[in-house]
Write a protein that holds these residues in place. Structure first.
Motif, PDB file in Angstrom:
ATOM      1  N   THR A  72      21.789   6.070 -17.065  1.00  0.00           N
ATOM      2  CA  THR A  72      21.664   7.447 -15.853  1.00  0.00           C
ATOM      3  C   THR A  72      22.507   7.393 -15.020  1.00  0.00           C
ATOM      4  OG1 THR A  72      21.231   5.334 -14.442  1.00  0.00           O
ATOM      5  CG2 THR A  72      18.932   6.377 -16.268  1.00  0.00           C
ATOM      6  N   GLU A  73      22.286   8.241 -14.485  1.00  0.00           N
ATOM      7  CA  GLU A  73      23.366   8.386 -13.272  1.00  0.00           C
ATOM      8  C   GLU A  73      23.653   6.947 -12.439  1.00  0.00           C
ATOM      9  OE1 GLU A  73      24.656  11.703  -9.096  1.00  0.00           O
ATOM     10  OE2 GLU A  73      23.404  12.171 -10.587  1.00  0.00           O
ATOM     11  N   GLU A  74      22.658   6.361 -11.608  1.00  0.00           N
ATOM     12  CA  GLU A  74      23.246   5.159 -11.433  1.00  0.00           C
ATOM     13  C   GLU A  74      24.162   4.808 -13.004  1.00  0.00           C
ATOM     14  OE1 GLU A  74      20.116   6.731 -11.827  1.00  0.00           O
ATOM     15  OE2 GLU A  74      19.994   7.305  -9.604  1.00  0.00           O
ATOM     16  N   ASP A  75      23.593   4.449 -13.662  1.00  0.00           N
ATOM     17  CA  ASP A  75      24.900   3.791 -14.535  1.00  0.00           C
ATOM     18  C   ASP A  75      25.609   3.220 -14.691  1.00  0.00           C
ATOM     19  OD1 ASP A  75      21.953   1.932 -15.515  1.00  0.00           O
ATOM     20  OD2 ASP A  75      21.290   3.180 -17.207  1.00  0.00           O
ATOM     21  N   TYR A  76      25.620   4.653 -14.300  1.00  0.00           N
ATOM     22  CA  TYR A  76      26.630   5.382 -15.265  1.00  0.00           C
ATOM     23  C   TYR A  76      28.333   4.883 -13.252  1.00  0.00           C
ATOM     24  CZ  TYR A  76      30.672   8.608 -15.496  1.00  0.00           C
ATOM     25  OH  TYR A  76      32.153   9.225 -15.672  1.00  0.00           O
ATOM     26  N   ASN A  77      27.736   5.109 -12.459  1.00  0.00           N
ATOM     27  CA  ASN A  77      28.288   4.900 -10.902  1.00  0.00           C
ATOM     28  C   ASN A  77      28.265   3.137 -11.131  1.00  0.00           C
ATOM     29  OD1 ASN A  77      28.298   7.868 -10.737  1.00  0.00           O
ATOM     30  ND2 ASN A  77      26.608   7.692  -9.395  1.00  0.00           N
ATOM     31  N   ALA A  78      27.063   2.527 -11.486  1.00  0.00           N
ATOM     32  CA  ALA A  78      27.174   1.563 -11.328  1.00  0.00           C
ATOM     33  C   ALA A  78      29.005   0.279 -12.066  1.00  0.00           C
ATOM     34  CB  ALA A  78      26.553   0.478 -11.853  1.00  0.00           C
ATOM     35  N   LEU A  79      28.617   1.136 -13.664  1.00  0.00           N
ATOM     36  CA  LEU A  79      29.918   0.594 -14.324  1.00  0.00           C
ATOM     37  C   LEU A  79      31.089   1.120 -13.837  1.00  0.00           C
ATOM     38  CD1 LEU A  79      30.566  -0.805 -16.896  1.00  0.00           C
ATOM     39  CD2 LEU A  79      30.017   1.365 -18.117  1.00  0.00           C
ATOM     40  N   LEU A  80      30.836   2.431 -13.338  1.00  0.00           N
ATOM     41  CA  LEU A  80      32.169   3.231 -12.664  1.00  0.00           C
ATOM     42  C   LEU A  80      32.957   2.216 -11.801  1.00  0.00           C
ATOM     43  CD1 LEU A  80      34.426   5.290 -12.441  1.00  0.00           C
ATOM     44  CD2 LEU A  80      32.814   6.954 -11.213  1.00  0.00           C
ATOM     45  N   ALA A  81      31.663   2.373 -10.999  1.00  0.00           N
ATOM     46  CA  ALA A  81      32.320   0.786  -9.495  1.00  0.00           C
ATOM     47  C   ALA A  81      33.371  -0.535  -9.881  1.00  0.00           C
ATOM     48  CB  ALA A  81      31.638   0.837  -8.227  1.00  0.00           C
ATOM     49  N   THR A  82      32.158  -1.006 -11.051  1.00  0.00           N
ATOM     50  CA  THR A  82      32.710  -1.931 -11.516  1.00  0.00           C
ATOM     51  C   THR A  82      34.394  -2.090 -12.325  1.00  0.00           C
ATOM     52  OG1 THR A  82      30.719  -3.085 -12.310  1.00  0.00           O
ATOM     53  CG2 THR A  82      32.149  -4.107 -13.042  1.00  0.00           C
ATOM     54  N   LEU A  83      33.980  -1.064 -13.168  1.00  0.00           N
ATOM     55  CA  LEU A  83      36.070  -0.696 -13.280  1.00  0.00           C
ATOM     56  C   LEU A  83      36.686  -0.319 -13.094  1.00  0.00           C
ATOM     57  CD1 LEU A  83      34.691   0.693 -16.804  1.00  0.00           C
ATOM     58  CD2 LEU A  83      35.531  -1.428 -16.691  1.00  0.00           C
ATOM     59  N   GLU A 114      36.778   6.376 -15.063  1.00  0.00           N
ATOM     60  CA  GLU A 114      36.337   7.520 -15.303  1.00  0.00           C
ATOM     61  C   GLU A 114      35.782   7.853 -16.736  1.00  0.00           C
ATOM     62  OE1 GLU A 114      35.228  11.491 -13.575  1.00  0.00           O
ATOM     63  OE2 GLU A 114      37.040  10.177 -12.086  1.00  0.00           O
ATOM     64  N   LYS A 115      37.140   7.323 -17.443  1.00  0.00           N
ATOM     65  CA  LYS A 115      36.987   8.076 -19.097  1.00  0.00           C
ATOM     66  C   LYS A 115      36.699   6.881 -19.112  1.00  0.00           C
ATOM     67  CE  LYS A 115      40.215  11.682 -18.349  1.00  0.00           C
ATOM     68  NZ  LYS A 115      39.661  13.160 -18.993  1.00  0.00           N
ATOM     69  N   LEU A 116      36.424   5.509 -18.856  1.00  0.00           N
ATOM     70  CA  LEU A 116      35.965   4.496 -19.782  1.00  0.00           C
ATOM     71  C   LEU A 116      34.859   4.877 -20.202  1.00  0.00           C
ATOM     72  CD1 LEU A 116      38.056   1.658 -18.842  1.00  0.00           C
ATOM     73  CD2 LEU A 116      38.127   2.604 -21.474  1.00  0.00           C
ATOM     74  N   CYS A 117      33.709   5.289 -18.652  1.00  0.00           N
ATOM     75  CA  CYS A 117      32.829   5.479 -18.401  1.00  0.00           C
ATOM     76  C   CYS A 117      32.202   6.838 -19.167  1.00  0.00           C
ATOM     77  CB  CYS A 117      32.423   5.420 -16.572  1.00  0.00           C
ATOM     78  SG  CYS A 117      32.202   4.015 -16.093  1.00  0.00           S
ATOM     79  N   ASP A 118      32.768   7.766 -19.146  1.00  0.00           N
ATOM     80  CA  ASP A 118      32.541   9.445 -20.198  1.00  0.00           C
ATOM     81  C   ASP A 118      32.259   8.779 -21.180  1.00  0.00           C
ATOM     82  OD1 ASP A 118      32.582  10.380 -18.019  1.00  0.00           O
ATOM     83  OD2 ASP A 118      34.467  11.224 -18.350  1.00  0.00           O
ATOM     84  N   ILE A 119      33.037   8.203 -22.259  1.00  0.00           N
ATOM     85  CA  ILE A 119      33.728   7.054 -23.729  1.00  0.00           C
ATOM     86  C   ILE A 119      31.990   6.876 -23.557  1.00  0.00           C
ATOM     87  CG2 ILE A 119      34.325   6.025 -25.271  1.00  0.00           C
ATOM     88  CD1 ILE A 119      36.978   7.105 -24.320  1.00  0.00           C
ATOM     89  N   TYR A 120      31.684   5.844 -22.695  1.00  0.00           N
ATOM     90  CA  TYR A 120      30.873   4.558 -22.448  1.00  0.00           C
ATOM     91  C   TYR A 120      29.012   5.253 -22.810  1.00  0.00           C
ATOM     92  CZ  TYR A 120      26.910   1.527 -20.916  1.00  0.00           C
ATOM     93  OH  TYR A 120      26.205   1.223 -20.610  1.00  0.00           O
ATOM     94  N   GLN A 121      28.977   6.566 -21.572  1.00  0.00           N
ATOM     95  CA  GLN A 121      28.131   7.710 -22.174  1.00  0.00           C
ATOM     96  C   GLN A 121      27.943   8.103 -22.947  1.00  0.00           C
ATOM     97  OE1 GLN A 121      28.350  10.275 -19.223  1.00  0.00           O
ATOM     98  NE2 GLN A 121      25.997  10.469 -18.453  1.00  0.00           N
ATOM     99  N   ASP A 122      28.401   8.869 -23.916  1.00  0.00           N
ATOM    100  CA  ASP A 122      28.754   9.358 -24.963  1.00  0.00           C
ATOM    101  C   ASP A 122      27.959   8.071 -25.751  1.00  0.00           C
ATOM    102  OD1 ASP A 122      28.478  11.944 -24.180  1.00  0.00           O
ATOM    103  OD2 ASP A 122      30.883  12.053 -24.974  1.00  0.00           O
ATOM    104  N   LEU A 123      28.815   7.402 -25.936  1.00  0.00           N
ATOM    105  CA  LEU A 123      28.846   6.449 -27.065  1.00  0.00           C
ATOM    106  C   LEU A 123      27.185   5.855 -27.040  1.00  0.00           C
ATOM    107  CD1 LEU A 123      31.357   6.885 -27.739  1.00  0.00           C
ATOM    108  CD2 LEU A 123      31.730   4.488 -27.819  1.00  0.00           C
ATOM    109  N   LYS A 124      26.730   5.096 -26.115  1.00  0.00           N
ATOM    110  CA  LYS A 124      25.507   4.209 -25.781  1.00  0.00           C
ATOM    111  C   LYS A 124      24.579   5.541 -25.874  1.00  0.00           C
ATOM    112  CE  LYS A 124      23.131   0.485 -23.288  1.00  0.00           C
ATOM    113  NZ  LYS A 124      23.206  -0.547 -24.135  1.00  0.00           N
ATOM    114  N   ASN A 125      24.846   6.789 -25.305  1.00  0.00           N
ATOM    115  CA  ASN A 125      23.383   7.330 -25.958  1.00  0.00           C
ATOM    116  C   ASN A 125      23.095   7.280 -27.481  1.00  0.00           C
ATOM    117  OD1 ASN A 125      22.604   7.952 -23.210  1.00  0.00           O
ATOM    118  ND2 ASN A 125      23.969   9.521 -23.154  1.00  0.00           N
ATOM    119  N   PHE A 126      24.449   8.202 -27.686  1.00  0.00           N
ATOM    120  CA  PHE A 126      24.479   7.978 -29.804  1.00  0.00           C
ATOM    121  C   PHE A 126      23.307   6.479 -30.135  1.00  0.00           C
ATOM    122  CE2 PHE A 126      25.281   6.484 -33.188  1.00  0.00           C
ATOM    123  CZ  PHE A 126      25.341   7.982 -34.781  1.00  0.00           C
TER     124      PHE A 126
END
Length: 178
Positions: A72-83, A114-126
């Motif tokens: 979700t957008e919330e998951d993405y933003n939370a991970l982005l803030a942490t990283l 941000e790049k890590l979150c983008d990679i994470y999002q595609d991999l997690k969805n897969f």
């Protein structure tokens, strides 16, 4: 055809799933790491993810739209803030291979987090789609993952690895002859 003979259960896909699951799990628990530990782990993960992604078999899908996005957008933003918080001053880097660079009079700044979150999002969805065990869903997810690798997350891996390398080995010019 026997389901276990399907391309989604090939050695390359299973190895990719294992690495992607490990990577996603690591990022989700990265709030416990300091910047140097995080960068050191990522220095090893990113080339492995890229390698395993480049070895994935090609796959066609007639079932577009069956894959559910679980990040979700919330998951993405939370991970982005942490990283971003963990990486601090090491987070931003100049990107010379960005397609927008040709139109910019100023440097293009990217973010490792941000790049890590983008990679994470595609991999997690897969991974989520793969866990469903449904051949049609796995087929579509593999097709989308391959497309996304070619268009985005493969490039993101290559870009972010350079930034991670520079952050780890902060090279200082010691040439005093100038």
């Amino acid at each position: 055809m026997d389901d276990l003979q399907h391309i989604g259960y090939s050695r390359e896909v299973i190895e990719f799933v294992a690495v992607a699951k490990e990577f996603c799990g690591y990022l989700e628990g990265s709030h416990e790491e300091d910047a140097s530990e995080l960068l050191s782990k990522l220095q090893k993960f990113i080339p492995l993810i890229y390698l395993k992604g480049s070895l994935l078999p090609s796959c066609e899908s007639d079932n577009l739209g069956m894959m559910e996005e679980v990040v979700t957008e919330e998951d993405y933003n939370a991970l982005l803030a942490t990283l971003s918080r963990t990486l601090g001053e090491n987070d931003e880097y100049l990107e010379v291979f960005d397609e927008n660079m040709q139109y910019s009079e100023t440097p293009v700044v990217n973010s490792i987090s941000e790049k890590l979150c983008d990679i994470y999002q595609d991999l997690k969805n897969f991974i989520s789609a793969y866990r469903s065990g449904m051949i049609d869903v796995i087929e579509e997810a593999l097709w989308q993952l391959n497309n996304s690798f070619e268009l985005y997350w493969g490039k993101a891996c290559a870009s972010v690895l350079r930034a991670i390398h520079l952050a780890i080995y902060k090279v200082v010019d010691t040439d005093d002859s100038m």
